[in-house]
Design a protein around this motif. Structure first.
Motif, PDB file in Angstrom:
ATOM      1  N   UNK A  93       3.927   1.618  -0.276  1.00  0.00           N
ATOM      2  CA  UNK A  93       2.998   0.554   0.126  1.00  0.00           C
ATOM      3  C   UNK A  93       1.744   1.123   0.769  1.00  0.00           C
ATOM      4  N   UNK A  94       1.920   2.081   1.666  1.00  0.00           N
ATOM      5  CA  UNK A  94       0.786   2.657   2.381  1.00  0.00           C
ATOM      6  C   UNK A  94      -0.151   3.382   1.414  1.00  0.00           C
ATOM      7  N   UNK A  95       0.404   4.188   0.534  1.00  0.00           N
ATOM      8  CA  UNK A  95      -0.426   4.923  -0.428  1.00  0.00           C
ATOM      9  C   UNK A  95      -1.146   3.951  -1.356  1.00  0.00           C
ATOM     10  N   UNK A  96      -0.440   2.949  -1.847  1.00  0.00           N
ATOM     11  CA  UNK A  96      -1.056   1.964  -2.751  1.00  0.00           C
ATOM     12  C   UNK A  96      -2.173   1.203  -2.028  1.00  0.00           C
ATOM     13  N   UNK A 146       6.695  -5.806  -1.096  1.00  0.00           N
ATOM     14  CA  UNK A 146       7.201  -4.602  -0.432  1.00  0.00           C
ATOM     15  C   UNK A 146       7.415  -4.848   1.065  1.00  0.00           C
ATOM     16  N   UNK A 147       6.477  -5.531   1.707  1.00  0.00           N
ATOM     17  CA  UNK A 147       6.611  -5.813   3.145  1.00  0.00           C
ATOM     18  C   UNK A 147       7.854  -6.658   3.411  1.00  0.00           C
ATOM     19  N   UNK A 148       8.054  -7.681   2.597  1.00  0.00           N
ATOM     20  CA  UNK A 148       9.220  -8.549   2.782  1.00  0.00           C
ATOM     21  C   UNK A 148      10.518  -7.760   2.591  1.00  0.00           C
ATOM     22  N   UNK A 149      10.559  -6.920   1.571  1.00  0.00           N
ATOM     23  CA  UNK A 149      11.768  -6.116   1.333  1.00  0.00           C
ATOM     24  C   UNK A 149      12.001  -5.144   2.485  1.00  0.00           C
ATOM     25  N   UNK A 150      10.944  -4.503   2.955  1.00  0.00           N
ATOM     26  CA  UNK A 150      11.084  -3.562   4.080  1.00  0.00           C
ATOM     27  C   UNK A 150      11.597  -4.283   5.321  1.00  0.00           C
ATOM     28  N   UNK A 151      11.040  -5.442   5.631  1.00  0.00           N
ATOM     29  CA  UNK A 151      11.508  -6.201   6.804  1.00  0.00           C
ATOM     30  C   UNK A 151      12.976  -6.590   6.619  1.00  0.00           C
TER      31      UNK A 151
END
Length: 160
Positions: A93-96, A146-151
């Motif tokens: 996520x950060x790289x993208x 991605x944020x939702x999955x990470x959380x």
């Protein structure tokens, strides 16, 4: 070092709320800019400013506090596959966000910086603007997922 865990966890959770909360409003801002194209450049510049001053620095802060939490809590990543997966998704996520999404947004800003010539009838945006907006929208959905999955991984800690 375990006495630092509650404080690091506080900073980590607070950082996540402040960093990623505003990103879920980007789609609302973009939709409003689409309905009022004369304000599209302002909306894109506003999104870039929020990203540069808030989202990106705090997203990086998330990595720092996350590493410090792992060290302080003495977490074995091999025993916590949910955490290892969350870290991989965070890096993706950060790289993208810092490359593809950020570049697309700056390209949109460049494309919309010059207003159409006077007397130009309203109509659909030029094809390059429309393609760039679509790229940004898809990237935003990808990053939001991605944020939702990470959380989910960080809160539920599923076993695999």
């Amino acid at each position: 070092m375990t006495q630092l865990v509650p404080y690091l966890l506080f900073l980590h959770v607070l950082g996540a709320m402040i960093a990623f909360g505003p990103t879920f409003a980007y789609s609302i801002m973009g939709a409003m800019a689409g309905r009022e194209p004369q304000h599209a450049n302002f909306s894109a510049r506003q999104t870039a400013a929020i990203g540069n001053r808030l989202v990106y620095p705090l997203a990086i802060f998330q990595g720092i506090t996350g590493i410090l939490l792992i060290i302080s809590a003495q977490i074995n990543l091999q025993a916590a596959p949910w955490l290892a997966l969350g870290i991989v998704l965070y890096v993706i996520a950060l790289v993208y966000a810092l490359t593809v999404q950020r570049n697309a947004l700056h390209h949109l800003i460049d494309l919309t910086s010059t207003p159409p010539p006077p007397g130009t009838p309203p109509g659909p945006p030029p094809p390059e603007v429309a393609a760039t907006v679509t790229k940004i929208q898809r990237g935003g959905m990808f990053l939001g997922l991605l944020i939702v999955v990470i959380v989910f991984l960080m809160v539920v800690k599923p076993t695999f």
